[in-house]
Design a protein around this motif. Structure first.
Motif, PDB file in Angstrom:
ATOM      1  N   HIS A  81     -82.607  32.664 101.314  1.00 31.12           N
ATOM      2  CA  HIS A  81     -82.722  34.105 101.075  1.00 31.12           C
ATOM      3  C   HIS A  81     -83.287  34.838 102.287  1.00 31.12           C
ATOM      4  N   ASP A 110     -91.978  31.601 103.269  1.00 30.94           N
ATOM      5  CA  ASP A 110     -91.015  31.972 102.208  1.00 30.94           C
ATOM      6  C   ASP A 110     -90.101  33.064 102.713  1.00 30.94           C
ATOM      7  N   THR A 111     -88.909  32.703 103.315  1.00 30.31           N
ATOM      8  CA  THR A 111     -88.460  31.350 103.499  1.00 30.31           C
ATOM      9  C   THR A 111     -87.769  31.220 104.836  1.00 30.31           C
ATOM     10  N   GLU A 144     -83.543  37.836  96.583  1.00 34.25           N
ATOM     11  CA  GLU A 144     -84.051  36.684  95.829  1.00 34.25           C
ATOM     12  C   GLU A 144     -85.400  36.999  95.186  1.00 34.25           C
ATOM     13  N   GLU A 145     -86.232  37.762  95.913  1.00 38.18           N
ATOM     14  CA  GLU A 145     -87.599  37.981  95.435  1.00 38.18           C
ATOM     15  C   GLU A 145     -87.674  38.941  94.255  1.00 38.18           C
ATOM     16  N   GLU A 168     -86.359  26.593 100.241  1.00 37.89           N
ATOM     17  CA  GLU A 168     -87.592  27.263  99.799  1.00 37.89           C
ATOM     18  C   GLU A 168     -88.748  26.341 100.132  1.00 37.89           C
TER      19      GLU A 168
HETATM   20 ZN   LIG Z   1     -88.542  32.178  98.475  1.00 37.07          ZN
END
Ligand SMILES: [Zn+2]
Length: 400
Positions: A81, A110-111, A144-145, A168
């Motif tokens: 991501h 992350d990430t 993604e978050e 991740e």
């Molecule tokens: Zn992540």
């Protein structure tokens, strides 16, 4: 372009702010352009696809060098991501800083460590001149978050793979299971009245008290009984409650939001049906309660990839080669969610979550990543790619 130093590439990626624009950030577009540029400079096929307005997923494809009927359609997917969580109030969050063997900055763990590792691994794979019986696809996703709408878009458009690695922070351990989530609102409906004559109204907040009690007594213990070999039991959390417009008005509406963390073995439709049947039973038992459930605004299936098979064996072998006994290669489970919820959850693709950094550092004010892990991750990804394209896996993990 020579991209072989994973640490300087990581610093370059961290210096581009890609905090999620649904969460108080500028969004992923600038980082997406940078990744496209890097992919083209390396001579790879690059495409971008707007998953959300102004927010493109980017795909880098490393095609097979040999095509034949037996291996056509083999594809190893790396899902990574682009976005980070926001960093408002954290000074110099996107200025990477190296201290000893750590790099600090938003996204180091992350990430973006996994992003840098995957790019460097692909570059080395191609530079090595190895013949490739299969395709490597690096998919860089947005959102993604927040709601994972980037990977959802790619899957909706027909993404398939023989196997997938989701990058991740796992401290380089292979994760094969994690929970899913279903989030939705439950609303009670009353009648407004002036509080000098409350008997003329119907208090939606008092109705909600009954709903909460009922769910906690009837549903919560039942779901807490369910288990999984690698995961803790499912949970339900009432995360918000809103109701009422003023202290002198009987409230006509009250809403709660539920975050139901599920096992990957639970069907989202069944989870919702359980709530519906409890609410129906409550309304039969207490005719004064008028309650409805809204459609979920988030449904994530979780991950329950096979704990053996070609992908897991290749990942374990690579970790052992690179890290020796320093990393436990037992396939394990974690409580947090990832893009694997869609890659595995919607397509059944065998999936492992694997990357550098400790999840404990993700989302924190002084986020950092161990640079030795980032270097090791590039080596591990490269070795997994090599074993895949050399056809060592056989056809056991093919998803068709
Ligand atoms: Zn992540």
């Amino acid at each position: 372009m020579v991209i072989d130093d994973v640490v300087s590439l990581l610093a370059r990626l961290v210096s581009i702010d890609s905090a999620n624009s649904s969460m108080d950030g500028p969004g992923e577009a600038e980082l997406a352009r940078e990744i496209e540029g890097i992919g083209r400079a390396l001579g790879f096929a690059v495409t971008s696809d707007e998953a959300l307005p102004g927010r493109p997923n980017v795909s880098i494809t490393i095609p097979p060098t040999r095509a034949n009927a037996a291996t056509s359609g083999r594809r190893l997917l790396f899902d990574l991501h682009l976005d980070t969580v926001p960093h408002r109030g954290i000074p110099d969050a996107t200025t990477p800083r190296i201290d000893g063997d750590r790099m600090y900055g938003r996204g180091t763990c992350d990430t973006k460590g996994a992003l840098a590792a995957a790019i460097v691994a692909s570059a080395r794979l191609v530079a090595s001149g190895i013949e490739r019986d299969g395709e490597i696809l690096l998919l860089f996703t947005v959102d993604e978050e927040y709601l994972k709408r980037g990977v959802a878009h790619a899957v909706e458009k027909g993404l398939t793979a023989t196997a997938a690695i989701v990058g991740e922070p796992t401290s380089l351990r292979p994760i094969v299971a994690h929970k899913g989530a279903v989030r939705f609102r439950i609303v009670t409906h009353g009648k407004a009245a002036h509080t000098s004559r409350p008997e003329n109204g119907d208090n939606a907040i008092l109705q909600m008290v009954e709903v909460i009690d009922w769910l906690r007594e009837r549903l919560e213990p039942a779901i807490a009984m369910r288990d999984h070999p690698r995961l803790t039991s499912p949970t339900m959390t009432i995360g918000t409650i809103t109701g009422g417009t003023g202290v002198n008005i009987v409230p006509d509406r009250c809403a709660i939001e539920i975050d139901r963390r599920s096992l990957p073995t639970e069907e989202p439709a069944t989870i919702l049906a359980e709530f519906d049947s409890q609410l129906a039973e409550l309304m039969r038992a207490r005719p004064g309660v008028k309650v409805t459930r809204e459609d979920p605004y988030l449904v994530e299936r979780g991950l329950d990839g096979p704990a053996d098979g070609s992908l897991v064996r290749a990942v374990q072998a690579a970790i052992r080669t690179v890290c020796g006994d320093a990393v436990d290669v037992t396939p394990t489970g974690v409580p947090y969610g990832t893009d694997a919820s869609h890659v595995w959850g919607l397509t059944g693709t065998p999936t492992v979550v694997l990357g550098p950094g400790d999840i404990a550092q993700a989302h924190t004010a002084d986020e950092w990543v161990d640079l030795a892990e980032v270097r090791h991750c590039a080596d591990i990804y490269e070795q997994v790619m090599r074993s895949f394209v050399s056809g060592e896996w056989g056809d056991t993990t093919r998803s068709g």
